[in-house]
Motif scaffolding. Structure first.
Motif, PDB file in Angstrom:
ATOM      1  N   PHE A  51       0.808  -1.240   0.000  1.00  0.00           N
ATOM      2  CA  PHE A  51       0.000   0.000   0.000  1.00  0.00           C
ATOM      3  C   PHE A  51       0.837   1.285   0.000  1.00  0.00           C
ATOM      4  O   PHE A  51       0.347   2.331   0.408  1.00  0.00           O
ATOM      5  CB  PHE A  51      -0.943   0.050   1.209  1.00  0.00           C
ATOM      6  N   ARG A 117      -9.494   0.215  -1.041  1.00  0.00           N
ATOM      7  CA  ARG A 117      -8.392  -0.537  -1.640  1.00  0.00           C
ATOM      8  C   ARG A 117      -8.963  -1.612  -2.558  1.00  0.00           C
ATOM      9  O   ARG A 117     -10.173  -1.783  -2.592  1.00  0.00           O
ATOM     10  CB  ARG A 117      -7.476  -1.115  -0.549  1.00  0.00           C
ATOM     11  N   ASN A 155      -1.450  -7.126  -2.789  1.00  0.00           N
ATOM     12  CA  ASN A 155      -1.912  -7.626  -1.498  1.00  0.00           C
ATOM     13  C   ASN A 155      -3.325  -8.164  -1.633  1.00  0.00           C
ATOM     14  O   ASN A 155      -4.203  -7.467  -2.150  1.00  0.00           O
ATOM     15  CB  ASN A 155      -1.916  -6.489  -0.462  1.00  0.00           C
ATOM     16  N   GLU A 156      -3.516  -9.384  -1.218  1.00  0.00           N
ATOM     17  CA  GLU A 156      -4.859  -9.970  -1.170  1.00  0.00           C
ATOM     18  C   GLU A 156      -5.727  -9.564  -2.363  1.00  0.00           C
ATOM     19  O   GLU A 156      -6.713  -8.855  -2.203  1.00  0.00           O
ATOM     20  CB  GLU A 156      -5.557  -9.616   0.146  1.00  0.00           C
ATOM     21  N   ASN A 252      -0.140 -12.795  -1.252  1.00  0.00           N
ATOM     22  CA  ASN A 252      -0.792 -13.401  -0.083  1.00  0.00           C
ATOM     23  C   ASN A 252      -2.258 -13.735  -0.347  1.00  0.00           C
ATOM     24  O   ASN A 252      -3.037 -12.896  -0.747  1.00  0.00           O
ATOM     25  CB  ASN A 252      -0.631 -12.507   1.165  1.00  0.00           C
ATOM     26  N   ASP A 275      -2.833 -15.369   4.606  1.00  0.00           N
ATOM     27  CA  ASP A 275      -3.158 -14.541   5.770  1.00  0.00           C
ATOM     28  C   ASP A 275      -4.238 -15.229   6.585  1.00  0.00           C
ATOM     29  O   ASP A 275      -5.347 -15.429   6.103  1.00  0.00           O
ATOM     30  CB  ASP A 275      -3.664 -13.164   5.312  1.00  0.00           C
ATOM     31  N   TYR A 277      -6.807 -15.325   9.435  1.00  0.00           N
ATOM     32  CA  TYR A 277      -7.632 -14.577  10.385  1.00  0.00           C
ATOM     33  C   TYR A 277      -8.866 -15.403  10.730  1.00  0.00           C
ATOM     34  O   TYR A 277      -9.915 -15.245  10.104  1.00  0.00           O
ATOM     35  CB  TYR A 277      -8.045 -13.229   9.783  1.00  0.00           C
ATOM     36  N   GLU A 307       0.412 -13.371   7.214  1.00  0.00           N
ATOM     37  CA  GLU A 307      -0.204 -12.491   8.210  1.00  0.00           C
ATOM     38  C   GLU A 307      -1.013 -13.308   9.206  1.00  0.00           C
ATOM     39  O   GLU A 307      -1.648 -14.291   8.836  1.00  0.00           O
ATOM     40  CB  GLU A 307      -1.186 -11.504   7.554  1.00  0.00           C
ATOM     41  N   TRP A 315     -11.881  -6.128  12.574  1.00  0.00           N
ATOM     42  CA  TRP A 315     -12.978  -6.041  11.603  1.00  0.00           C
ATOM     43  C   TRP A 315     -14.067  -7.081  11.834  1.00  0.00           C
ATOM     44  O   TRP A 315     -15.004  -7.197  11.056  1.00  0.00           O
ATOM     45  CB  TRP A 315     -12.449  -6.113  10.182  1.00  0.00           C
ATOM     46  N   PHE A 345       0.445  -9.338  10.980  1.00  0.00           N
ATOM     47  CA  PHE A 345      -0.005  -8.013  10.622  1.00  0.00           C
ATOM     48  C   PHE A 345      -0.445  -7.404  11.942  1.00  0.00           C
ATOM     49  O   PHE A 345      -1.342  -7.943  12.575  1.00  0.00           O
ATOM     50  CB  PHE A 345      -1.181  -8.034   9.638  1.00  0.00           C
ATOM     51  N   GLU A 355      -7.521   0.834  10.521  1.00  0.00           N
ATOM     52  CA  GLU A 355      -6.895  -0.269  11.255  1.00  0.00           C
ATOM     53  C   GLU A 355      -6.132   0.211  12.484  1.00  0.00           C
ATOM     54  O   GLU A 355      -5.261  -0.488  13.006  1.00  0.00           O
ATOM     55  CB  GLU A 355      -6.016  -1.093  10.299  1.00  0.00           C
ATOM     56  N   HIS A 358      -6.462  -2.236  15.175  1.00  0.00           N
ATOM     57  CA  HIS A 358      -6.087  -3.634  14.871  1.00  0.00           C
ATOM     58  C   HIS A 358      -4.849  -3.995  15.680  1.00  0.00           C
ATOM     59  O   HIS A 358      -3.952  -3.174  15.863  1.00  0.00           O
ATOM     60  CB  HIS A 358      -5.786  -3.766  13.377  1.00  0.00           C
TER      61      HIS A 358
HETATM   62  C1  GLA Z   1      -5.568  -8.310   5.583  1.00  0.00           C
HETATM   63  C2  GLA Z   1      -4.663  -7.326   4.861  1.00  0.00           C
HETATM   64  C3  GLA Z   1      -3.947  -6.399   5.768  1.00  0.00           C
HETATM   65  C4  GLA Z   1      -4.837  -5.952   6.901  1.00  0.00           C
HETATM   66  C5  GLA Z   1      -5.350  -7.150   7.641  1.00  0.00           C
HETATM   67  C6  GLA Z   1      -6.175  -6.803   8.843  1.00  0.00           C
HETATM   68  O1  GLA Z   1      -4.998  -9.519   5.787  1.00  0.00           O
HETATM   69  O2  GLA Z   1      -3.738  -7.956   4.011  1.00  0.00           O
HETATM   70  O3  GLA Z   1      -3.544  -5.272   4.998  1.00  0.00           O
HETATM   71  O4  GLA Z   1      -5.893  -5.207   6.396  1.00  0.00           O
HETATM   72  O5  GLA Z   1      -6.147  -7.898   6.763  1.00  0.00           O
HETATM   73  O6  GLA Z   1      -6.631  -7.933   9.512  1.00  0.00           O
END
Ligand code: GLA
Ligand code: ZN
Length: 672
Positions: A51, A117, A155-156, A252, A275, A277, A307, A315, A345, A355, A358
């Motif tokens: 980013f 994003r 990213n993602e 990722n 990642d 979560y 991550e 979130w 992360f 965030e 976070h």
């Molecule tokens: C994703 C994104 C990160 C961040 C995290 C927050 O994995 O890649 O930039 O936003 O979520 O949990």
């Protein structure tokens, strides 16, 4: 195009301990403190530049690398590597101001406003060109930098776009795939509701204010979007590869993320990263399933955990802290299932932005005398001491569990017989039946080699692609066991129902045919009564009403007008067997059923453990690493049997009866 090495992480020589790092959000006076604290926490690699687009390119003709030069140099000086990201996941405001069509369009085909994003059109030539230029500039600048470890592209990758550029590319894609309009119309069953296309230009993406239920089109649009997003990745990758041919390249991923078929992505990635979560309340087994999915993407190759939060997410509706010890436990859970690195992360909590609450290694206080910092530092010290012992080590699963993104899309898209199809839940449910018994499972895909497995489970295989049934038959013929369930063998790859009824091409191997499908309300159930008198199990969701041909009946329905009809069948086919579960049973039935199959194939768990204690093995050459994970908050006693082990985390010798602390972890190797 992928670099030739078998496993990228084996070349690393160590298990990296990393974090996302966004130094551009702070004044440079903070950076020396960051480096000092990273060293203290044993952070050895950071994802930097995710980013950072506007900080690196404040205008189209202006690049500003000085701050990143300083960061890269600082990292190198402190012995920390960079997982250098291209910043293309969020574009600067100037970009859409100059090139408005770079913005995405939503599910109504309406162009979105600037901001957020992953808000770019994946088919925008301007986006491809600008993200490519940025990638080239980064690669040229840092190609020889000693801190450069790997490329983290964007990213993602996420979401879809419905704009006119995408629509135009989609029409070309369809022409390439179908050749003629007639062929496409036939595959999409378009005479229904007068939907026949008489010109390619009439085809639109699925739109919520237009056509949402042309199933063949929907699944094709999903495939097209997967390819479109992947082309953004390969565009940057190819540019970077030409400049740094030996540096591994990745992006990722996000687990069971529906909009993108990661099996296709894996083919273009040097190493999988993802990642993790977990949703609130997810169990260790459910998390393990996600890790195994990523390990499966490259047929068993280890991956990097890019991550995870060191403490809490922000979130979810409720963002509970990871309890003391759980970060460490879940880090080794990832490793047990194939991770060769552990990252977080984020490094430092931002003061603003969505965030700012976070979890981070360094919170707003800036302090390191915190619980989270201590736990992260402990992991850092342990990973450093582990050296390279786990790198590239593989599982040895004899059970394959089939997962398919196209099937997931088509299944969810089908209207009837029940709205919530529960595909991922069902896959996970079967996974957990093995997990509970410490039996390793590989997640496999329709193009995987099934012959490697003794047992292949394919729940809700609604879409059976060309050649898949034949490869299942081959696996069973040679002595394998195949299991599938209700609502399987219904449609082909373009979502057209098979003309010979259900289970379509799986008919021969299963030795049954399905006549009707009943659907149940959430609070309704039937039962499966075992024919051998061993008991009965509740079942719900869907119930196939089927007839056996060559199969024999293992259970029948206990009630309703189809009481006594087959609910579980087994068919002898060649040297092997194929099972059909006609409804969704209580997990206890799966436990019993799978225990029997495992027994027949002489598949043993590495260790029998009390509930909540997992033992998972990774092997490298002759050496087996036993990850012993106590997912209970309380200590448990375990019997190690006759072997003597060394614990890689403490170097202690362990034998006989041992106590594993609540959330405790041991990594054991057998003493020679
Ligand atoms: C994703 C994104 C990160 C961040 C995290 C927050 O994995 O890649 O930039 O936003 O979520 O949990
Ligand atoms: Zn678009």
């Amino acid at each position: 195009m992928s670099i030739s090495e078998k496993s990228v992480s084996e070349k690393f020589g160590r298990v990296y301990h990393g974090s996302d790092y966004n130094p551009e959000q702070w004044p440079c006076a903070v950076w020396p403190e960051d480096f000092r604290l990273m060293q203290e926490a044993g952070i050895s690699a950071v994802a930097v530049g995710v980013f950072s687009w506007v900080s690196l390119q404040p205008a189209e003709d202006k690049f500003t690398f000085d701050w990143l030069d300083e960061i890269m140099d600082g990292l190198a000086t402190h012995g920390i590597k960079a997982m250098l990201a291209t910043p293309s996941a969020a574009q600067p405001a100037w970009m859409s101001q100059h090139y408005p069509t770079i913005l995405r369009s939503d599910e109504q085909g309406i162009r979105r406003q600037r901001g957020g994003r992953t808000n770019y059109c994946p088919n925008s030539p301007d986006y491809r060109r600008l993200s490519g230029n940025m990638a080239r500039a980064l690669a040229e600048r840092y190609k020889d930098h000693p801190a450069l470890l790997l490329w983290h592209i964007s990213n993602e990758y996420a979401g879809t776009c419905t704009c006119e550029t995408c629509a135009a590319r989609f029409r070309e894609w369809l022409q390439r795939n179908y050749g003629t309009l007639d062929a496409m119309n036939a595959r999409w069953w378009t005479p229904f509701w007068s939907h026949t296309f008489t010109d390619w230009s009439q085809v639109m993406p699925p739109l919520s204010n237009g056509e949402m239920h042309m199933h063949g089109l929907n699944v094709d649009y999903f495939r097209f979007m997967t390819e479109s997003q992947l082309a953004c990745y390969t565009n940057e990758r190819d540019i970077i590869r030409a400049i740094t041919p030996d540096v591994p390249i990745t992006t990722n991923l996000m687990g069971t993320y529906k909009p993108l078929d990661y099996r296709q992505w894996a083919k273009e990635m040097d190493i999988i990263t993802w990642d993790c979560y977990p949703s609130p309340g997810q169990s260790a087994g459910e998390i393990a399933f996600q890790h195994d999915l990523h390990r499966g993407l490259k047929d068993g190759q280890s991956f990097l955990l890019m991550e995870q939060t060191p403490s809490s997410q922000n979130w979810q509706p409720v963002n509970a802290l990871k309890r003391p010890g759980v970060l460490r436990l879940w880090s080794y859970l990832a490793m047990a299932h194939g991770a060769d690195s552990i990252s977080y992360f984020q490094w430092r909590r931002g003061r603003g932005g969505s965030e700012k609450l976070h979890g981070a290694v360094i919170e707003h206080s800036g302090r390191s005398d915190t619980r989270v910092f201590r736990e992260v530092s402990q992991i850092g010290a342990e990973l450093k001491a582990l050296g390279d012992v786990v790198l590239g080590a593989r599982g040895d699963a004899k059970v394959g569990l089939l997962f398919d993104w196209d099937n997931w899309h088509a299944l969810d898209d089908a209207i009837g017989p029940v709205r919530n199809k529960r595909y991922v839940d069902t896959i996970r449910k079967h996974y957990l039946a093995f997990y509970r018994q410490n039996i390793p499972v590989d997640i496999v895909f329709p193009d995987s080699d099934f012959s490697r497995y003794d047992i292949l489970v394919a729940p809700m295989l609604y879409m059976v692609k060309q050649g898949v049934a034949e490869r299942i038959e081959a696996m069973v013929r040679k002595g394998g066991t195949f299991v599938t369930t209700y609502f399987s063998g219904i449609v082909d790859e373009t979502d057209l129902a098979f003309e010979n009824g259900y289970p379509g091409p799986l008919h021969n191997v299963l030795g049954i045919h399905v006549e009707e499908i009943d659907a149940m309300y959430e609070n309704q159930s039937n039962s499966m009564v075992m024919s051998d008198g061993s008991g009965s199990y509740a079942c719900n969701h869907l119930a196939d009403l089927l007839h056996t041909e060559s199969a024999h009946v293992l259970a029948t329905y206990g009630s309703d007008f189809y009481q006594g009809m087959p609910a579980l069948t087994k068919n002898a086919f060649g040297q092997g067997h194929a099972y059909y579960l006609a409804s969704d049973p209580d997990p206890a039935l799966l436990d019993t059923l799978y225990a029997g199959m495992l027994n027949e194939h002489r598949i043993e768990p590495p260790m029998h453990t009390p509930p909540g204690v997992e033992v998972t093995v990774r092997r490298k050459g002759e050496q087996a690493l036993l990850f012993m994970l106590n997912h209970n908050a309380e200590a448990v006693t375990l019997h190690l049997g006759a072997h003597t082990y060394r614990d890689l985390l403490t170097n202690a010798t362990l034998q006989g009866q041992i106590e594993v602390a609540g959330y405790g972890v041991h990594i054991l190797v057998a003493h020679a």
